[in-house]
Design a protein around this motif. Structure first.
Motif, PDB file in Angstrom:
ATOM      1  N   GLY A  12       0.931  -1.292  -0.174  1.00 24.74           N
ATOM      2  CA  GLY A  12      -0.002   0.021   0.078  1.00 24.74           C
ATOM      3  C   GLY A  12       0.813   1.261  -0.040  1.00 24.74           C
ATOM      4  O   GLY A  12       1.971   1.350  -0.504  1.00 24.74           O
ATOM      5  N   LEU A  13       0.285   2.166   0.424  1.00 25.92           N
ATOM      6  CA  LEU A  13       0.675   3.715   0.204  1.00 25.92           C
ATOM      7  C   LEU A  13       2.141   3.881   1.146  1.00 25.92           C
ATOM      8  O   LEU A  13       3.091   4.492   0.472  1.00 25.92           O
ATOM      9  CB  LEU A  13      -0.128   4.547   0.758  1.00 25.92           C
ATOM     10  N   GLY A  14       2.215   3.344   2.313  1.00 26.75           N
ATOM     11  CA  GLY A  14       3.325   3.341   2.996  1.00 26.75           C
ATOM     12  C   GLY A  14       4.479   2.567   2.524  1.00 26.75           C
ATOM     13  O   GLY A  14       5.443   2.898   2.474  1.00 26.75           O
ATOM     14  N   ASP A  15       4.232   1.432   1.853  1.00 33.70           N
ATOM     15  CA  ASP A  15       5.181   0.781   1.276  1.00 33.70           C
ATOM     16  C   ASP A  15       5.778   1.314  -0.104  1.00 33.70           C
ATOM     17  O   ASP A  15       6.989   1.262  -0.429  1.00 33.70           O
ATOM     18  CB  ASP A  15       4.739  -0.744   0.784  1.00 33.70           C
ATOM     19  N   LEU A  16       4.775   2.071  -0.809  1.00 31.40           N
ATOM     20  CA  LEU A  16       5.310   2.645  -1.952  1.00 31.40           C
ATOM     21  C   LEU A  16       6.164   3.910  -1.495  1.00 31.40           C
ATOM     22  O   LEU A  16       7.234   4.167  -2.251  1.00 31.40           O
ATOM     23  CB  LEU A  16       4.042   3.278  -2.934  1.00 31.40           C
ATOM     24  N   ALA A  17       5.943   4.519  -0.424  1.00 27.08           N
ATOM     25  CA  ALA A  17       6.647   5.635   0.057  1.00 27.08           C
ATOM     26  C   ALA A  17       8.177   5.038   0.191  1.00 27.08           C
ATOM     27  O   ALA A  17       9.081   5.688   0.298  1.00 27.08           O
ATOM     28  CB  ALA A  17       6.074   6.376   1.266  1.00 27.08           C
ATOM     29  N   LEU A  18       8.157   3.997   0.998  1.00 23.28           N
ATOM     30  CA  LEU A  18       9.322   3.553   1.630  1.00 23.28           C
ATOM     31  C   LEU A  18      10.272   2.639   0.496  1.00 23.28           C
ATOM     32  O   LEU A  18      11.567   2.506   0.811  1.00 23.28           O
ATOM     33  CB  LEU A  18       9.250   2.451   2.545  1.00 23.28           C
ATOM     34  N   GLY A  19       9.462   2.377  -0.581  1.00 23.23           N
ATOM     35  CA  GLY A  19      10.410   1.457  -1.731  1.00 23.23           C
ATOM     36  C   GLY A  19      11.376   1.925  -2.094  1.00 23.23           C
ATOM     37  O   GLY A  19      12.360   0.869  -2.323  1.00 23.23           O
ATOM     38  N   TRP A  20      11.912   3.233  -2.176  1.00 22.67           N
ATOM     39  CA  TRP A  20      13.152   3.738  -2.526  1.00 22.67           C
ATOM     40  C   TRP A  20      14.250   3.071  -1.717  1.00 22.67           C
ATOM     41  O   TRP A  20      15.298   2.957  -2.111  1.00 22.67           O
ATOM     42  CB  TRP A  20      13.111   4.988  -2.866  1.00 22.67           C
ATOM     43  N   VAL A  21      13.908   2.734  -0.534  1.00 22.37           N
ATOM     44  CA  VAL A  21      14.995   2.216   0.693  1.00 22.37           C
ATOM     45  C   VAL A  21      15.409   1.040  -0.073  1.00 22.37           C
ATOM     46  O   VAL A  21      16.679   0.484   0.085  1.00 22.37           O
ATOM     47  CB  VAL A  21      14.220   2.330   1.777  1.00 22.37           C
ATOM     48  N   ALA A  22      14.467   0.116  -0.653  1.00 19.43           N
ATOM     49  CA  ALA A  22      14.822  -1.114  -1.348  1.00 19.43           C
ATOM     50  C   ALA A  22      15.568  -1.209  -2.593  1.00 19.43           C
ATOM     51  O   ALA A  22      15.781  -2.297  -2.901  1.00 19.43           O
ATOM     52  CB  ALA A  22      13.468  -1.855  -1.357  1.00 19.43           C
ATOM     53  N   HIS A  23      15.676   0.039  -3.044  1.00 21.26           N
ATOM     54  CA  HIS A  23      16.173   0.120  -4.485  1.00 21.26           C
ATOM     55  C   HIS A  23      17.317   1.270  -4.418  1.00 21.26           C
ATOM     56  O   HIS A  23      18.378   0.993  -4.712  1.00 21.26           O
ATOM     57  CB  HIS A  23      14.928   0.216  -5.528  1.00 21.26           C
ATOM     58  N   THR A  24      16.827   2.601  -4.484  1.00 21.63           N
ATOM     59  CA  THR A  24      17.770   3.759  -4.352  1.00 21.63           C
ATOM     60  C   THR A  24      18.930   3.798  -3.474  1.00 21.63           C
ATOM     61  O   THR A  24      19.895   3.797  -3.823  1.00 21.63           O
ATOM     62  CB  THR A  24      16.958   5.024  -4.562  1.00 21.63           C
ATOM     63  N   LEU A  25      18.329   3.519  -2.366  1.00 23.20           N
ATOM     64  CA  LEU A  25      19.325   3.670  -1.215  1.00 23.20           C
ATOM     65  C   LEU A  25      20.294   2.265  -1.165  1.00 23.20           C
ATOM     66  O   LEU A  25      21.483   2.332  -0.868  1.00 23.20           O
ATOM     67  CB  LEU A  25      18.271   3.296   0.280  1.00 23.20           C
ATOM     68  N   VAL A  26      19.791   1.145  -1.788  1.00 21.92           N
ATOM     69  CA  VAL A  26      20.729   0.005  -1.936  1.00 21.92           C
ATOM     70  C   VAL A  26      21.773   0.412  -2.881  1.00 21.92           C
ATOM     71  O   VAL A  26      22.990   0.125  -2.779  1.00 21.92           O
ATOM     72  CB  VAL A  26      19.765  -1.250  -2.601  1.00 21.92           C
ATOM     73  N   ALA A  27      21.413   1.114  -4.205  1.00 23.63           N
ATOM     74  CA  ALA A  27      22.126   1.379  -5.145  1.00 23.63           C
ATOM     75  C   ALA A  27      23.115   2.462  -4.664  1.00 23.63           C
ATOM     76  O   ALA A  27      24.550   2.475  -4.902  1.00 23.63           O
ATOM     77  CB  ALA A  27      21.511   1.994  -6.302  1.00 23.63           C
ATOM     78  N   MET A  28      22.849   3.542  -4.009  1.00 21.79           N
ATOM     79  CA  MET A  28      23.534   4.657  -3.256  1.00 21.79           C
ATOM     80  C   MET A  28      24.580   3.953  -2.483  1.00 21.79           C
ATOM     81  O   MET A  28      25.820   4.226  -2.316  1.00 21.79           O
ATOM     82  CB  MET A  28      22.714   5.651  -2.539  1.00 21.79           C
ATOM     83  N   GLY A  29      24.275   2.717  -1.738  1.00 18.07           N
ATOM     84  CA  GLY A  29      24.934   2.222  -0.655  1.00 18.07           C
ATOM     85  C   GLY A  29      26.132   1.242  -1.572  1.00 18.07           C
ATOM     86  O   GLY A  29      27.378   1.402  -1.130  1.00 18.07           O
ATOM     87  N   ASP A  30      25.800   0.990  -2.486  1.00 16.20           N
ATOM     88  CA  ASP A  30      26.859   0.205  -3.388  1.00 16.20           C
ATOM     89  C   ASP A  30      27.751   0.856  -3.900  1.00 16.20           C
ATOM     90  O   ASP A  30      28.919   0.813  -4.127  1.00 16.20           O
ATOM     91  CB  ASP A  30      26.035  -0.603  -4.446  1.00 16.20           C
ATOM     92  N   VAL A  31      27.516   2.134  -4.492  1.00 14.57           N
ATOM     93  CA  VAL A  31      28.186   3.165  -4.880  1.00 14.57           C
ATOM     94  C   VAL A  31      29.413   3.374  -3.888  1.00 14.57           C
ATOM     95  O   VAL A  31      30.497   3.742  -4.093  1.00 14.57           O
ATOM     96  CB  VAL A  31      27.738   4.320  -5.521  1.00 14.57           C
TER      97      VAL A  31
END
Lengths: 234, 234
Positions: free
Chosen positions: A150-169
């Motif tokens: 739902g709404l909260g998961d879509l808001a937090l979704g970037w943590v599962a994707h963008t934040l992971v990529a930024m962490g990788d960098v």
């Protein structure tokens, strides 16, 4: 005939929220990628207040702000609801959606800096993750406020994707089962949803994008330090 | 039997939004005034994330964040709706509610300072008012997004009351018919609603409160300058 257009940037966490919602709802749309260095006159016309993506244009009417767009999508296409039925649970989901949305830009600040500034910003990111980990009950159900996405998961979704990529960098693994067990198990659930998994940009592309972005930020940061010194001494 | 409690601070713009909504809906509630210098353990328990007023407790369940509370109130007591029926208009009202809510604290910053800092913060306040004046179509109908009072108006309501009192303390009249004709006519409409008018704290009390507050802020500011100097030189 529905006319749905999305002005976005593929790597933007805010755009991705809207893409996920449209795909979960099964809404067909035309995607218009924006060049943030050279924004289209349509984007400026549709979002005069923020001049930012994402903007959803539905039958000629424009809506800005990712969380406002998500509520619009949920009310326009009620199939697969993004908010629980229960009024109190809806307020819980809205509370966390708002919390996460408001913190998103600040949580990415560490990525702009190195050295002491990076460390300080990273500490803030970790503190915010800690609040989500311990207060949002993200681990109590499969998703925030219930067992469906739902709404909260879509808001937090970037943590599962963008934040992971930024962490990788920068060589940091933020969401480990040890550091954030609840967010980690939420992330596993989130990434297992076929529509989410299949609509994420390829990891290598995201990594390439943020590697470039990081170089740009660090170059800008050094420039800012120089400007600051000039400003101080003149 | 409904059990509705509101933890608040009478002079807080965020608390006032919730009071207005409850009164418009005709919901009876128990008001618990918080001492911000010595917050009750109940407040900390009900709002562990922000530890701030307002908190609405409905049949033992707590909701924080004024705009989240307003949506909860609107869904729980649907009489006298705070959002339009039309889905697109709802998104317009949500967009402006969010914009105003996010800017509220920053728009009050000028009140903390004098001299150059006050001028700079005041410029930002005026710029935000200008955006509301020209972009929100606040003057097109009697209220934001329609001809009945709603979410956007409750978000902006503090401008008709708190901002006026703050202006009185420092000798500035923000919302004149000349500077902001649309906001001025909205303000006239807003203050004419009997429930709003009758639930505003008396002007002299508000003035006294903000006069004290102003003295405190300026004393704190001078202290901060001293601390800053010490920090710099040691």
């Amino acid at each position: 005939m529905e006319d749905v257009k999305l002005f976005g940037l593929w790597a933007s966490p805010f755009t991705q929220r809207v893409i996920w919602a449209l795909k979960l709802k099964g809404v067909s749309y035309e995607y218009i990628g924006e060049d943030l260095g050279n924004k289209s006159s349509l984007l400026l016309q549709y979002n005069p207040v923020y001049k930012k993506v994402p903007v959803l244009v539905h039958n000629g009417k424009a809506i800005s702000e990712s969380m406002v767009i998500l509520e619009y999508i949920d009310e326009t296409w009620p199939q697969i609801p993004l908010l629980p039925q229960d009024v109190y649970l809806r307020s819980v989901v809205r509370f966390w959606s708002k919390f996460i949305d408001q913190k998103t830009v600040d949580m990415m600040r560490f990525f702009r800096y190195d050295g002491e500034l990076q460390e300080k910003a990273m500490k803030e990111t970790l503190e915010t993750l800690k609040v989500i980990e311990t207060e949002s009950q993200v681990g109590e159900n499969n998703f925030i406020g219930g067992n469906t996405i739902g709404l909260g998961d879509l808001a937090l979704g970037w943590v599962a994707h963008t934040l992971v990529a930024m962490g990788d960098v920068i060589g940091v693994n933020f969401i480990t089962p040890h550091a954030f067990p609840n967010i980690h198990s939420w992330m596993t659930n989130f990434l297992q949803i076929p529509i989410i998994k299949n609509s994420l940009p390829p990891h290598e592309l995201t990594l390439e994008y943020f590697t470039q972005k990081r170089k740009m930020f660090l170059a800008m940061g050094k420039q800012e330090v120089v400007d600051h010194h000039h400003h101080h001494h003149h």
